[in-house]
Design a protein around this motif. Structure first.
Motif, PDB file in Angstrom:
ATOM      1  N   ARG A  70      -0.862 -18.154  12.342  1.00  0.00           N
ATOM      2  CA  ARG A  70      -1.727 -19.259  11.911  1.00  0.00           C
ATOM      3  C   ARG A  70      -2.340 -19.981  13.112  1.00  0.00           C
ATOM      4  N   ARG A  73       4.819 -13.069   5.050  1.00  0.00           N
ATOM      5  CA  ARG A  73       6.146 -13.593   5.372  1.00  0.00           C
ATOM      6  C   ARG A  73       7.221 -12.920   4.528  1.00  0.00           C
ATOM      7  N   ARG A 111      14.546 -15.734   7.231  1.00  0.00           N
ATOM      8  CA  ARG A 111      13.499 -16.645   6.767  1.00  0.00           C
ATOM      9  C   ARG A 111      12.915 -17.431   7.934  1.00  0.00           C
ATOM     10  N   ASP A 112      13.773 -17.935   8.819  1.00  0.00           N
ATOM     11  CA  ASP A 112      13.296 -18.708   9.969  1.00  0.00           C
ATOM     12  C   ASP A 112      12.476 -17.845  10.914  1.00  0.00           C
ATOM     13  N   GLU A 113      12.923 -16.611  11.138  1.00  0.00           N
ATOM     14  CA  GLU A 113      12.172 -15.710  12.024  1.00  0.00           C
ATOM     15  C   GLU A 113      10.803 -15.390  11.425  1.00  0.00           C
ATOM     16  N   ILE A 118       4.805 -16.254  11.194  1.00  0.00           N
ATOM     17  CA  ILE A 118       3.644 -16.687  10.410  1.00  0.00           C
ATOM     18  C   ILE A 118       2.971 -17.896  11.060  1.00  0.00           C
ATOM     19  N   ASP A 119       3.766 -18.829  11.579  1.00  0.00           N
ATOM     20  CA  ASP A 119       3.190 -19.986  12.288  1.00  0.00           C
ATOM     21  C   ASP A 119       2.416 -19.532  13.513  1.00  0.00           C
ATOM     22  N   GLY A 178       1.620 -15.990   3.187  1.00  0.00           N
ATOM     23  CA  GLY A 178       2.853 -16.029   2.410  1.00  0.00           C
ATOM     24  C   GLY A 178       3.324 -14.643   2.013  1.00  0.00           C
ATOM     25  N   GLU A 199      -3.961 -18.433   3.158  1.00  0.00           N
ATOM     26  CA  GLU A 199      -2.573 -18.877   3.059  1.00  0.00           C
ATOM     27  C   GLU A 199      -1.753 -17.982   2.126  1.00  0.00           C
ATOM     28  N   GLU A 249      10.441 -10.520   5.713  1.00  0.00           N
ATOM     29  CA  GLU A 249      11.828 -10.661   5.269  1.00  0.00           C
ATOM     30  C   GLU A 249      12.355  -9.365   4.661  1.00  0.00           C
ATOM     31  N   ASP A 283       9.124 -17.250   9.312  1.00  0.00           N
ATOM     32  CA  ASP A 283       8.297 -18.460   9.393  1.00  0.00           C
ATOM     33  C   ASP A 283       7.717 -18.639  10.782  1.00  0.00           C
ATOM     34  N   LEU A 284       8.503 -18.357  11.822  1.00  0.00           N
ATOM     35  CA  LEU A 284       8.033 -18.490  13.195  1.00  0.00           C
ATOM     36  C   LEU A 284       6.871 -17.533  13.465  1.00  0.00           C
TER      37      LEU A 284
END
Length: 620
Positions: A555, A534, A544-546, A551-552, A531, A527, A538, A548-549
């Motif tokens: 995962r 991510r 930030r949203d892109e 990284i998800d 992070g 994790e 950036e 996060d998408l």
């Protein structure tokens, strides 16, 4: 050869005790009764009243009483100031009321039957006490330690155990009542010496014991810690006996002084095996000392007195708890658990004889009454429990149960990983127990606002002593892969209802943990690496949203691969080499480029286990 014969003479009694225990205790447990009853029954059978295998029970009583000494030491270890404060109402209210009412009424009855005032007080207190070992064992067998009635039962037992210390100091003073002034002055002088000894033990426990155990812990020798624990307990006991008080009182003070120690659970685990064996021997000695001829001669008296004592103590406890807003159900159940006379009746009554408060005949009858009540009490408690539970519905039980309280989490390992885990738990005021065997980590834990207990998390006795069976979640945060697996297997075997979360070293370790039925595992750098990735996304222009998408997505793909590797195996695909090669979770858009000739040579030579750029660490 004579020496060999003299040494062999010790073997028959030892073999007799072991044989009696291994036959009687499993038999009584099979019948649903307490192990204490098995020890008592075995003592009666092998004692002089029946088979006569052991001719002189008094010869082993001194050794057997060490079991009571160790029991009181463990009681002292449990009496942490914070715990006492949270239970103060039940301890000082219900506990004091139970002791005062029971001892007063029993003492008055004894006085009416011809006992002296001092003897009546000694008998009243002895029979007002309850059997801690029986009550706690029944609660543990029922799994009701955290029930409301279980906690209140324990509170009353705590008060009784605390009251033993002043009672032990009171008996010699009672013996001087009405004596000449010289005797009274000598008694007061002895009392002053005893107070000085108590102060010395308190001072040593406050300022010397923790540094002493810290030095021993740094040596890394576990057996030395065990020897030191026995040294402290028996040394304090011997000091108290030397100044005219009880060995049990000295052990109690030693335990009380170590209740806040970082080494508390390790000490408890070290002492527990000795306590169990010697306390069993103590109960067998009590059974052996039961004079069946005296019981037969006083059969009518005992047949009336024992049931009356058990029912009276049930009524007293039930009335007190009912008045303090307990339900009728839990009040009666608690009273039934506290109905037998306690272990310390067999300590107080001989002291009463030694100080002239009772004659041997009186002490023998009261001892028989106490022993038979310990046989009858658990049976009555079981019958009452069956009747009460058979007459209530699940809805009624829900009304009587007010919940266990805050979540309890045990964290094993207080290194860099465990410290971060506990920070989140502390913010939510979760009740935490931390176990670590590193003295430096224990010192560091003092800055976190909670206590860390010294102990080896791979020892089952340490886990039990620290309350693993009562925890909701056990977090295995040690940095040793093999140790983590061993702890997981032990916890799953011994505490199947506890949820286990584990720190995984890498992918292979994570899969091994999953195969061992871990409830949740996380690779220690996974994790944090996501992070880190991510933030890097950036930095190269993603929002930030892109980020996060993305990284998800990574995962999710990692979880899919983990499931496949768990189900289909990982060793066969790697020619049974226990190592995982880092692979991209998505197909790269282009081919890798070697930046140096040496790197290109490595790639062409088939260095599949080395990533481009020379990084060859296993995937985390």
């Amino acid at each position: 050869m004579a020496d060999a014969v003299s040494h062999a003479s010790y073997l028959p009694p030892i073999l007799t005790f072991c044989t009696g225990a291994v036959i009687a205790v499993p038999l009584f447990r099979k019948l649903g009764l307490s192990a204490v009853l098995g020890y008592l029954a075995a003592g009666v059978v092998i004692g002089p009243s029946l088979l006569g295998v052991i001719k002189d029970p008094d010869a082993i009583r001194g050794t057997a009483e060490i079991g009571v000494v160790l029991l009181l030491f463990l009681v002292g270890l449990e009496l942490q100031p914070s715990r006492l404060y949270s239970m103060r109402r039940d301890i000082l209210g219900s506990g004091l009321a139970q002791m005062a009412v029971s001892a007063t009424v029993i003492g008055l009855v004894g006085w009416r039957f011809g006992l002296s005032v001092g003897g009546a007080i000694a008998v009243g207190v002895a029979l007002a006490l309850s059997a801690t070992s029986i009550a706690l064992q029944l609660l543990e067998e029922r799994g009701d330690s955290n029930e409301t009635y279980g906690r209140r039962t324990f509170s009353i037992l705590l008060f009784q155990d605390i009251a033993i210390a002043p009672v032990l100091a009171l008996l010699p003073l009672l013996a001087t009542t009405g004596a000449e002034s010289g005797s009274a002055m000598r008694a007061l002088a002895s009392f002053g010496i005893a107070i000085a000894a108590v102060v010395a033990i308190v001072f040593a426990g406050r300022y010397l014991l923790n540094p002493f155990f810290r030095i021993l812990a740094n040596s890394g020798a576990k057996e030395v810690m065990t020897a030191a624990a026995l040294l402290i307990v028996l040394g304090a006991a011997l000091l108290m006996e030397h100044v005219g008080l009880s060995m049990a009182m000295g052990a109690f003070l030693a335990g009380l002084m170590l209740a806040d120690s970082h080494f508390r659970h390790e000490l408890e685990a070290d002492i527990e095996p000795f306590r169990g064996v010697l306390l069993g021997l103590f109960f067998m000695a009590v059974g052996m000392s039961l004079d069946l001829k005296l019981v037969v001669e006083n059969a009518l008296l005992l047949a009336i007195a024992v049931p009356l004592l058990v029912l009276f103590k049930i009524a007293v406890v039930a009335s007190i708890l009912r008045a303090s807003c307990s339900s009728t159900l839990e009040a009666i159940r608690a009273g039934a658990l506290l109905s037998p006379a306690g272990e310390f009746a067999f300590v107080l009554l001989p002291l009463g004889v030694a100080h002239g408060l009772l004659n041997p005949q009186q002490a023998a009858i009261v001892t028989a009454l106490a022993a038979i009540s310990m046989l009858l009490g658990p049976i009555v408690a079981k019958l009452i429990d069956n009747v009460l539970l058979a007459r209530i519905t699940p809805e009624t039980m829900d009304e009587d149960f007010d919940g266990v309280g805050d979540s309890q989490v045990m964290v094993i390992g207080f290194g860099r990983f465990g410290q971060v885990v506990t920070q989140a738990l502390l913010l939510q005021h979760v009740n935490i127990t931390v176990i670590d065997s590193d003295v430096e980590q224990i010192r560091a834990a003092a800055r976190f606002g909670f206590k860390v207990y010294y102990g080896d998390g791979m020892r089952l006795d340490v886990l039990r002593a620290a309350g693993a069976g009562k925890a909701r979640v056990i977090c295995i945060c040690v940095d040793d892969k093999n140790a983590a697996l061993r702890i997981l297997e032990m916890v799953k075997s011994e505490f199947p209802n506890v949820r286990v979360h584990a720190r995984a070293f890498d992918r292979i370790h994570a899969i091994d943990l999953m195969k061992a039925d871990v409830d949740y595992q996380m690779r220690e750098t996974f994790e944090s690496a996501l992070g880190f990735g991510r933030v890097t996304l950036e930095a190269v222009g993603l929002t930030r949203d892109e980020a996060d998408l993305v990284i998800d997505h990574v995962r999710d793909r990692d979880a899919q691969r983990m499931e496949i590797q768990f189900n289909e195996g990982i060793a066969a695909a790697l020619n049974r080499v226990p190592r995982v090669t880092p692979e991209p979770l998505v197909k790269p858009k282009g081919k890798s480029k070697a930046l140096t000739a040496e790197t290109q040579e490595v790639i062409e030579d088939g260095g599949a286990e080395v990533a481009v750029g020379g990084v060859g660490e296993p995937e985390r």
